[in-house]
Design a protein around this motif. Sequence first.
Motif, short mmCIF file in Angstrom:
data_model
loop_
_atom_site.label_atom_id
_atom_site.label_comp_id
_atom_site.label_asym_id
_atom_site.label_seq_id
_atom_site.Cartn_x
_atom_site.Cartn_y
_atom_site.Cartn_z
N VAL A 166 -0.91 7.12 -17.63
CA VAL A 166 0.61 7.02 -17.56
C VAL A 166 0.84 7.44 -15.93
CG1 VAL A 166 3.55 8.08 -17.69
CG2 VAL A 166 2.26 7.51 -19.23
N TYR A 167 1.36 6.29 -15.59
CA TYR A 167 1.50 7.05 -13.75
C TYR A 167 3.14 7.19 -12.88
CZ TYR A 167 -0.16 7.03 -8.38
OH TYR A 167 -0.14 7.45 -7.03
N ASP A 168 3.46 7.62 -12.72
CA ASP A 168 5.05 8.08 -12.08
C ASP A 168 5.02 8.39 -11.01
OD1 ASP A 168 7.86 7.53 -11.85
OD2 ASP A 168 8.03 9.40 -13.24
N VAL A 169 4.25 7.67 -10.06
CA VAL A 169 3.96 8.09 -8.48
C VAL A 169 5.44 6.86 -7.24
CG1 VAL A 169 3.11 8.95 -6.30
CG2 VAL A 169 2.23 9.95 -8.78
N PRO A 170 6.22 7.05 -7.70
CA PRO A 170 6.69 5.72 -7.02
C PRO A 170 7.07 6.14 -5.22
CG PRO A 170 8.60 6.93 -7.63
CD PRO A 170 7.61 7.70 -7.96
N PHE A 171 6.69 5.37 -4.97
CA PHE A 171 6.98 4.54 -3.03
C PHE A 171 8.06 3.63 -3.16
CE2 PHE A 171 2.34 5.80 -4.27
CZ PHE A 171 2.53 7.35 -3.38
N GLY A 172 8.63 4.26 -2.27
CA GLY A 172 9.48 2.65 -1.44
C GLY A 172 8.46 1.52 -0.69
N GLU A 173 9.11 1.32 0.39
CA GLU A 173 8.47 0.37 0.88
C GLU A 173 7.53 1.37 2.01
OE1 GLU A 173 9.03 -3.86 3.79
OE2 GLU A 173 10.63 -3.38 1.86
N VAL A 174 6.71 1.24 1.98
CA VAL A 174 5.88 1.81 3.17
C VAL A 174 4.53 1.27 3.91
CG1 VAL A 174 5.84 4.06 1.99
CG2 VAL A 174 4.09 3.01 0.86
N LEU A 175 4.43 1.80 4.84
CA LEU A 175 3.45 0.86 5.46
C LEU A 175 1.38 1.36 5.17
CD1 LEU A 175 3.98 0.53 9.36
CD2 LEU A 175 4.26 -1.19 7.50
N PRO A 176 1.00 0.81 5.45
CA PRO A 176 -0.44 1.43 4.63
C PRO A 176 -1.27 2.67 5.45
CG PRO A 176 -0.36 -0.94 5.14
CD PRO A 176 0.70 -1.15 5.87
N LEU A 177 -1.71 3.00 5.25
CA LEU A 177 -2.35 4.79 5.41
C LEU A 177 -3.29 4.36 6.48
CD1 LEU A 177 -0.80 7.19 2.79
CD2 LEU A 177 0.76 6.69 5.01
N GLY A 178 -3.45 4.90 7.07
CA GLY A 178 -5.14 5.30 7.80
C GLY A 178 -5.35 3.63 8.61
N ASP A 179 -7.18 4.71 9.06
CA ASP A 179 -7.82 3.92 10.09
C ASP A 179 -9.24 3.76 9.15
OD1 ASP A 179 -8.73 1.78 11.11
OD2 ASP A 179 -9.21 3.06 13.07
N PRO A 180 -9.48 3.11 8.39
CA PRO A 180 -9.08 1.52 8.03
C PRO A 180 -7.90 1.77 7.39
CG PRO A 180 -10.99 1.84 6.67
CD PRO A 180 -11.20 2.73 7.81
N PRO A 181 -7.09 0.85 7.07
CA PRO A 181 -5.53 1.00 6.54
C PRO A 181 -6.12 1.01 4.76
CG PRO A 181 -5.59 -1.11 7.71
CD PRO A 181 -6.66 -0.68 8.22
N PHE A 182 -4.52 2.65 4.23
CA PHE A 182 -5.47 2.26 2.97
C PHE A 182 -4.13 1.62 2.00
CE2 PHE A 182 -4.46 4.77 -0.94
CZ PHE A 182 -4.98 4.32 -2.30
N ASN A 183 -3.58 0.84 1.59
CA ASN A 183 -1.97 0.39 1.02
C ASN A 183 -2.07 1.87 -0.73
OD1 ASN A 183 0.44 -0.41 -0.24
ND2 ASN A 183 -0.11 -2.24 -0.44
#
Length: 109
Positions: free
Chosen positions: A30-47
């Motif tokens: 059960v995974y309840d960690v909602p994200f709104g619309e976000v840009l990928p994080l870091g370099d290299p990018p992580f969604n």
Amino acid sequence: LDSGNTFHGGALDEALIEVALDVSGRPFVVYDVPFGEVLPLGDPPFNPEMAEHFWRTFAHSAGITLHVARRAGSNTHHSVEATFKGVARCLRDAVRVEGDAVPSTKGSL
């Protein structure tokens, strides 16, 4: 074989993640960690949405029941990091060897 279950929270600044897991051989997530619309994080990018896929794959491969829920937090990076911290602490306690008995309620309930 029930070798352990435990509950922990992971916190990082304003983010609070609740984690419960059972090393049971019965994979479920059960995974309840909602994200709104976000840009990928870091370099290299992580969604950040890939974190759920990671935890589902991890739990099914390890044979654990895993519940992860965000209780507070607005910073995506902090929420993702607190998730990893919370699961790591929870898993550490679940597999800790104490004494010579396997911690289980099987057969006693």
